[in-house]
Design an enzyme around this catalytic site. Structure first.
Site, PDB file in Angstrom:
ATOM      1  N   LYS A  26      53.235 -21.956   9.241  1.00  0.00           N
ATOM      2  CA  LYS A  26      54.344 -21.294   9.934  1.00  0.00           C
ATOM      3  C   LYS A  26      54.480 -19.859   9.396  1.00  0.00           C
ATOM      4  O   LYS A  26      54.458 -19.651   8.182  1.00  0.00           O
ATOM      5  CB  LYS A  26      55.634 -22.078   9.635  1.00  0.00           C
ATOM      6  CG  LYS A  26      56.879 -21.399  10.152  1.00  0.00           C
ATOM      7  CD  LYS A  26      58.147 -21.990   9.534  1.00  0.00           C
ATOM      8  CE  LYS A  26      59.326 -21.140   9.912  1.00  0.00           C
ATOM      9  NZ  LYS A  26      60.244 -20.689   8.966  1.00  0.00           N
TER      10      LYS A  26
ATOM     11  N   LYS B   1      58.617 -15.122   6.086  1.00  0.00           N
ATOM     12  CA  LYS B   1      58.741 -14.092   5.051  1.00  0.00           C
ATOM     13  C   LYS B   1      58.415 -14.674   3.686  1.00  0.00           C
ATOM     14  O   LYS B   1      57.795 -14.035   2.852  1.00  0.00           O
ATOM     15  CB  LYS B   1      60.168 -13.530   5.046  1.00  0.00           C
ATOM     16  CG  LYS B   1      60.457 -12.606   6.211  1.00  0.00           C
ATOM     17  CD  LYS B   1      61.938 -12.373   6.398  1.00  0.00           C
ATOM     18  CE  LYS B   1      62.527 -13.437   7.291  1.00  0.00           C
ATOM     19  NZ  LYS B   1      63.936 -13.259   7.623  1.00  0.00           N
TER      20      LYS B   1
ATOM     21  N   LYS C 270      62.016 -26.787   0.015  1.00  0.00           N
ATOM     22  CA  LYS C 270      62.040 -25.756  -1.025  1.00  0.00           C
ATOM     23  C   LYS C 270      61.872 -26.387  -2.401  1.00  0.00           C
ATOM     24  O   LYS C 270      61.161 -25.846  -3.245  1.00  0.00           O
ATOM     25  CB  LYS C 270      63.326 -24.933  -0.933  1.00  0.00           C
ATOM     26  CG  LYS C 270      63.227 -23.954   0.229  1.00  0.00           C
ATOM     27  CD  LYS C 270      64.399 -23.050   0.375  1.00  0.00           C
ATOM     28  CE  LYS C 270      64.112 -22.060   1.506  1.00  0.00           C
ATOM     29  NZ  LYS C 270      65.257 -21.814   2.352  1.00  0.00           N
TER      30      LYS C 270
HETATM   31  P1  ADP Z   1      61.636 -16.794   7.572  1.00  0.00           P
HETATM   32  O1  ADP Z   1      61.011 -18.165   7.589  1.00  0.00           O
HETATM   33  O2  ADP Z   1      60.624 -15.745   7.805  1.00  0.00           O
HETATM   34  O3  ADP Z   1      62.446 -16.540   6.324  1.00  0.00           O
HETATM   35  P2  ADP Z   1      64.149 -17.120   8.881  1.00  0.00           P
HETATM   36  O4  ADP Z   1      64.297 -18.426   8.178  1.00  0.00           O
HETATM   37  O5  ADP Z   1      65.019 -15.993   8.456  1.00  0.00           O
HETATM   38  O6  ADP Z   1      62.619 -16.711   8.789  1.00  0.00           O
HETATM   39  O7  ADP Z   1      64.292 -17.366  10.447  1.00  0.00           O
HETATM   40  C1  ADP Z   1      65.059 -16.615  11.359  1.00  0.00           C
HETATM   41  C2  ADP Z   1      64.911 -17.234  12.728  1.00  0.00           C
HETATM   42  O8  ADP Z   1      63.551 -17.129  13.157  1.00  0.00           O
HETATM   43  C3  ADP Z   1      65.237 -18.737  12.754  1.00  0.00           C
HETATM   44  O9  ADP Z   1      65.889 -19.082  13.972  1.00  0.00           O
HETATM   45  C4  ADP Z   1      63.884 -19.384  12.661  1.00  0.00           C
HETATM   46  O10 ADP Z   1      63.842 -20.668  13.229  1.00  0.00           O
HETATM   47  C5  ADP Z   1      63.006 -18.407  13.430  1.00  0.00           C
HETATM   48  N1  ADP Z   1      61.651 -18.408  12.899  1.00  0.00           N
HETATM   49  C6  ADP Z   1      61.244 -18.002  11.680  1.00  0.00           C
HETATM   50  N2  ADP Z   1      59.917 -18.120  11.525  1.00  0.00           N
HETATM   51  C7  ADP Z   1      59.454 -18.649  12.683  1.00  0.00           C
HETATM   52  C8  ADP Z   1      58.148 -19.023  13.169  1.00  0.00           C
HETATM   53  N3  ADP Z   1      57.055 -18.864  12.427  1.00  0.00           N
HETATM   54  N4  ADP Z   1      58.062 -19.519  14.406  1.00  0.00           N
HETATM   55  C9  ADP Z   1      59.153 -19.673  15.179  1.00  0.00           C
HETATM   56  N5  ADP Z   1      60.395 -19.336  14.792  1.00  0.00           N
HETATM   57  C10 ADP Z   1      60.561 -18.835  13.570  1.00  0.00           C
END
Ligand code: ADP
Ligand code: TRP
Length: 334
Positions: free
Chosen positions: A198, A201, A117
């Site tokens: 990846k 959000k 970040k």
């Molecule tokens: P984001 O990156 O969209 O903010 P989060 O960090 O809230 O998502 O992730 C919530 C869960 O979903 C976590 O366990 C994370 O590892 C999984 N996750 C998020 N994005 C992915 C992705 N592109 N592929 C696989 N798992 C993901």
């Protein structure tokens, strides 16, 4: 003395609308675990964590509801799994302090999520730096044996194990007041987004499970491809559309689609990226059809959603209170 049944726990941040990455990387697995750990599955909406980035109350409230609806729509059964809001259990912030008091700066400075970040130009607040400590607290408070997460979160789970050990050694002569959980990776570690990075959000490259029709087709249409014209063979390697199709199709179906790529035809008709995207949109629509209807149901009945979250909070808070009591005793605060 601290015997606890096998238990699974995970959290998801309410920072936007959940997407296919969250589903295949986390939610699908969370829901499947209900069968294996009936009554001992805990999933929470990490709204305290979201405060490090979401600074608008209405947005946060809406996001929390959206995450709750998403889990319920996708099959979370409140009889077998406990769904709750992180902030309904304020004990976790207290535990955060206990853990912060035994955790070295060096451990947090090594956190990939924090470093990424910063590298992307985000101005760090202290909360962002402390994020792994809050995460450790909201794992350890419930004494789970298993924490299913996506690959990006595994380091945080390992840090949680370290913090449990630090606490137990510092305050309890090594007694397992805090249980060291194991992390579990989902079988789909990283789902690619519209741009091949990846899906996240925070990158604005997501596809939702609940879009359908034109909106879904428009979104899928945005997946980046090369500019091979219709009628010429398409590259299968590195194609994000194909990567996403792999989440929905059997190996045999995927082999057929790969042949379509190589021959630029399907069923005797020309085949290009637009057709591959059409197949993907159809697959998403079909897979999530029933879930989309349940999602609409919970949108129309927010009172049902609130009741489920309230029951979840009560159950979760009971566990956290017990853990905190044991920790305070160990620290000398009681
Ligand atoms: P984001 O990156 O969209 O903010 P989060 O960090 O809230 O998502 O992730 C919530 C869960 O979903 C976590 O366990 C994370 O590892 C999984 N996750 C998020 N994005 C992915 C992705 N592109 N592929 C696989 N798992 C993901
Ligand atoms: N940090 C996790 C994420 O961004 C969300 C989270 C917070 C979490 N607390 C947790 C995940 C505890 C598992 C366990 O995805």
């Amino acid at each position: 003395m601290y015997a606890t049944p096998d238990r699974t726990l995970s959290g998801i941040q309410p920072t936007g609308t959940p997407h296919l990455g969250n589903y295949f990387g986390a939610i699908e697995q969370h829901i499947a675990l209900q069968d294996q750990y009936p009554g001992e599955c805990f999933y929470f909406i990490a709204d305290y964590h979201a405060l490090t980035t979401v600074h608008d109350g209405d947005t946060l409230r809406a996001n929390v509801r959206e995450v709750a609806r998403t889990y319920l729509a996708l099959g979370l059964d409140p009889q077998r799994a406990t769904l709750f809001r992180q902030s309904d259990v304020p004990e976790v912030t207290e535990l955060t302090w206990f853990l912060a008091s035994v955790t070295g700066m060096g451990l947090l400075e090594r956190a990939h999520a924090y470093k990424d970040k910063i590298a992307r130009g985000m101005k760090p607040n202290v909360g962002l730096f402390l994020y792994p400590v809050l995460m450790a607290a909201d794992i350890l408070a419930y004494r789970p044996s298993l924490v299913p997460v996506g690959k990006d979160q595994m380091q945080h789970v390992e840090m949680t194990q370290d913090m449990a050990t630090y606490f137990n050694q510092a305050f309890a002569g090594g007694e397992p007041v805090l249980r060291r959980p194991e992390g579990q990776l989902s079988s789909t570690p990283v789902v690619p987004g519209l741009d091949g990075q990846k899906m996240s959000k925070s990158y604005g490259n997501t596809i939702s499970m609940f879009d359908s029709g034109k909106a879904l087709r428009k979104r899928v249409g945005k997946i980046v491809t090369d500019s091979t014209p219709l009628g010429e063979p398409l590259k299968t390697e590195g194609c994000h559309v194909l990567g996403l199709l792999g989440l929905f199709k059997t190996n045999a179906e995927l082999d057929e689609i790969k042949t379509n790529y190589r021959t630029a035809t399907r069923n005797g008709q020309p085949f290009g990226y637009g057709h591959a995207k059409q197949l993907l949109a159809e697959a998403i629509e079909t897979r999530f059809d029933a879930a989309r209807q349940r999602h609409a149901h919970f949108t129309a009945h927010p009172d049902e959603l609130d009741a489920i979250l309230a029951r979840g909070a009560e159950r979760a808070r009971g566990l956290a209170r017990q853990t905190l009591q044991d920790c305070k005793k160990a620290c000398g605060l009681r």
